[in-house]
Scaffold this active site. Structure first.
Site: not given
Length: 752
Positions: A95, A642
């Site tokens: 990420h 998310s």
């Protein structure tokens, strides 16, 4: 030999008896979902669980974490007092790599910029027996599919797209870090027993239609909240005709309909994929119990009897779709896009096309997109839009490079980014985005919320399959339909693009020099995990305070959020990802993307201390310093998107006591509970309209907080008038204990 093969064999050895017991309890044929869930119960039961009502404890087989969420999860695990994780677990560094130039340059920059975080993750994983996939190894969900997912297994992961592993027949569920800590600490994991949606697929895909179009169609049917509290089970001849990675794509975007997860029954495509990824031992073991790894025949013969909802899609008739802008459930068949774009005033010039991400980065995906690019080159075409490719793993990248696809993409001026999330999660240094100009991009990602990819609220993002995105990038026009339209090549000739062709699996097999895996130390007891007290990226956690046992009174309204308020709005990603391991620093992004109902603006709320307007985090910090409790009020499906638990931890850290909304997205509601927050819903949704800007809230019966008992709230308005409303909640007794103790982690520590 596959990772954790002995664990997998043990699951299969016990599965038959557990499923037989479940069949006796339920007294009916079983769906695949029920087989997996009942085979993973933390304790035996003699009565059937009620779908959508019963809270149930499970024992998942493994845990997966990506680097942004792993930081907070492992900082919490360090407080749990355990020497080693209780189940196989992994961390994936995907990420924090920003897409800017190209793969090699961007990866080197990330390793330098994030060295402190990567060193922390490398040491903490080795210390506690956790596998670590280093930066550049790939995106968590593709790496899990290639190495860890197995039919009939149960996994949780600290990312909402953990559900991708359903493509290999798992029940894989996205959770917050506190849930992962429970399982890694050897405790059961709790879930409300889901309702079941069956999706029957008939026919077979052909031409420009891809597996992505199935889930884009389903998203249009169910919307972003239609799958909430449900597991989606796909079946039928159409399901069996799909590749394993195609199934993964469909399950991956199940997160966009709010589904707990999605899954498919074990079939030959899964066996092929297992063998292609050198897991013959898993395929052999699965074949021995294959009847257990799909639903009973009666279920698929008469699905209406066994699912709460059934959807049927004929793949012979399914058309390629583009979903968007600004929400992944606005589904438009490609034949209708020209009309829709012109009627809605969407910018039709495509500035950028992006393929890859955890949703569509398999060998099959890339090979189909490459076939479109190759066809374009032969016909004298180049991409009119910028074009980028994000491989899902180093294994995929190495193999597509070996097979010439990277060179093919370069011929249409394509750029290959690092094997990481990149633009999909806002880690994209897009030149000119700061100008906030109105523009259109197309991508094969999963989400297209405003500002998600590049931070520009005026970027209209549309979601499609990699092959369709490639065609649109070549055309440079949102109105282009590759099924019917032609393009003008470099000789002034009209040419049509051929339908894509691709290989499900590489004909010469997968290959890779260094997959990027770091095995944990055999004995990690002597490994020091160092977090500098001066760091602005990592911060050791302090336990949250316990509830004082008193009714909440004098609670001030912080913000009344209007419309869509996702976890991106509550805790943005992009440049804020660097602070995922530092709770106080990342709390400076709390709710800065939420739209204030009273002025239509973001990050501008009225302080009841000063009467002035200011930024949300600063206003809340002032309330906290003054010892004043606050409440956040929200709309439908609050916390969509998310799994990031920062969206729950930041309000908790800054002193927000209550989140009161019309409805919650599943993961966010659980995250609030885990952190000791009071997450409740309006008993009467119309009461949302009663909340005014200068309101104070008093909870008169919180002392009697109990399962199934609504809470009474007095609202005192700025003019002195009052309203009394009721609020519902879904807390069971265990979750109320989390609230009383200040967090689930506080309770774990006490029990240890």
């Amino acid at each position: 030999m596959a990772f954790d093969i002995e664990m997998i064999k043990k699951v299969y050895a016990q599965m038959g008896a557990k499923i037989n017991q479940a069949r006796n309890i339920l007294d009916k044929p079983l769906t695949l979902t029920e087989k997996i869930l009942y085979a993973h119960l933390a304790q035996e039961t003699t009565v059937p669980f009620k779908r959508g009502e019963s809270y149930v404890n499970f024992n998942p087989d493994r845990v997966a974490m990506q680097d942004a969420t792993a930081q907070m999860a492992l900082l919490q695990f360090m407080q749990a007092g355990k020497d080693k994780v209780a189940v196989p677990s992994t961390v994936h560094a995907d990420h924090l790599i920003q897409a800017k130039v190209e793969a090699t340059t961007d990866l080197a920059t990330a390793k330098n910029t994030n060295k402190e975080v990567y060193d922390f993750l490398s040491s903490v994983t080795s210390r506690y027996g956790i596998g670590f996939w280093k930066p550049g190894a790939g995106i968590i969900h593709q790496v899990v599919l290639e190495n860890y997912a197995f039919p009939g297994g149960m996994m949780i992961g600290t990312d909402s797209h953990t559900v991708n592993a359903g493509g290999l027949g798992m029940v894989a569920i996205g959770v917050g870090g506190a849930d992962a800590v429970d399982v890694m600490a050897g405790m059961p994991w709790e879930l409300k027993f889901p309702r079941l949606i069956g999706v029957k697929l008939t026919g077979k895909l052909s031409g420009w239609t891809a597996p992505k179009d199935i889930i884009l169609k389903v998203a249009g049917i169910l919307t972003v909240k239609g799958g909430t509290g449900c597991i989606v089970e796909y079946f039928g001849e159409g399901a069996e005709s799909l590749s394993c990675t195609g199934k993964g794509t469909i399950c991956n975007m199940g997160a966009e309909i709010g589904a707990t997860t999605s899954t498919f029954g074990y079939d030959f495509s899964m066996e092929r994929y297992l063998r292609a990824t050198n897991r013959h031992d898993v395929a052999d073991a699965a074949n021995e119990v294959k009847d257990l790894l799909t639903a009973d025949a009666e279920v698929y013969a008469e699905p209406e009897k066994y699912f709460d909802q059934v959807i049927e899609i004929n793949l012979n008739e399914l058309e390629p779709h583009l979903n968007g802008p600004f929400t992944p459930d606005k589904a438009t068949p490609i034949s209708q896009m020209k009309k829709e774009a012109e009627e809605n005033g969407w910018p039709t010039k495509i500035e950028v096309g992006l393929i890859g991400s955890c949703t569509n980065s398999s060998y099959e995906d890339i090979s189909k997109a490459a076939s479109v690019a190759e066809d374009a080159v032969k016909k004298g075409l180049k991409a009119k839009a910028e074009f980028s490719i994000t491989p899902g793993s180093e294994q995929v990248r190495y193999t597509i490079d070996r097979d010439g696809m990277v060179d093919t993409f370069k011929k249409i001026d394509g750029v290959v980014f690092a094997n990481a999330c990149g633009p999909c999660i806002g880690m994209w240094a897009r030149m000119g985005a700061e100008k906030q100009e109105k523009n259109t991009i197309v991508h094969s990602f999963n989400r297209n919320f405003a500002k998600r990819a590049d931070g520009n609220p005026n970027t209209f993002a549309f979601v499609g399959s990699p092959e369709l995105v490639t065609a649109l990038a070549i055309a440079g026009d949102l109105r282009f339909n590759p099924l019917t339209d032609k393009l003008i090549n470099n000789k002034g000739e009209e040419v049509a693009l051929n339908p894509p062709k691709g290989d499900e699996l590489p004909p010469k097999g997968f290959d890779v020099e260094d997959p990027g895996y770091q095995e944990p130390a055999a004995d990690g007891s002597n490994i020091d995990v160092i977090v500098s007290p001066k760091s602005d990226r990592l911060q050791l956690l302090e336990p949250f305070a316990e509830w004082d046992g008193q009714n909440l009174t004098g609670v001030k309204l912080l913000i009344k959020a209007e419309g869509k308020c996702t976890t991106d709005h509550i805790s943005m990603a992009g440049p804020w990802l660097k602070y995922r391991g530092h709770l106080d620093n990342i709390s400076n992004n709390m709710l800065i993307g939420a739209v204030n109902k009273f002025n239509g603006e973001t990050n501008k709320v009225k302080s009841q201390l000063t009467g002035e307007y200011g930024e949300v985090p600063a206003t809340q910090r002032a309330y906290k310093a003054a010892g004043i409790p606050t409440i956040v009020v929200g709309d439908h499906n609050y916390g969509e998107g998310s799994s990031r638990e920062h969206a729950a931890m930041e309000p908790r850290h800054l002193g927000v006591k209550v989140v009161l909304v019309k409805s919650f997205a599943r993961i966010h509601e659980t995250n609030l509970k885990k952190q000791g927050m009071l997450g409740i819903t309006f008993a009467n949704e119309a009461d949302y309209d009663k909340v005014q800007e200068d309101d104070t809230f008093n909870f008169s019966d919180l002392k009697e907080f109990a399962p199934g008992k609504p809470l009474t709230i007095e609202i005192i308005h700025g003019d002195g008038s009052k309203d009394q409303i009721m609020a519902n909640h879904t807390y069971n007794q265990q979750q109320i204990e989390w609230f009383k103790n200040g967090s689930a982690l506080n309770l774990i520590k006490k029990q240890n």
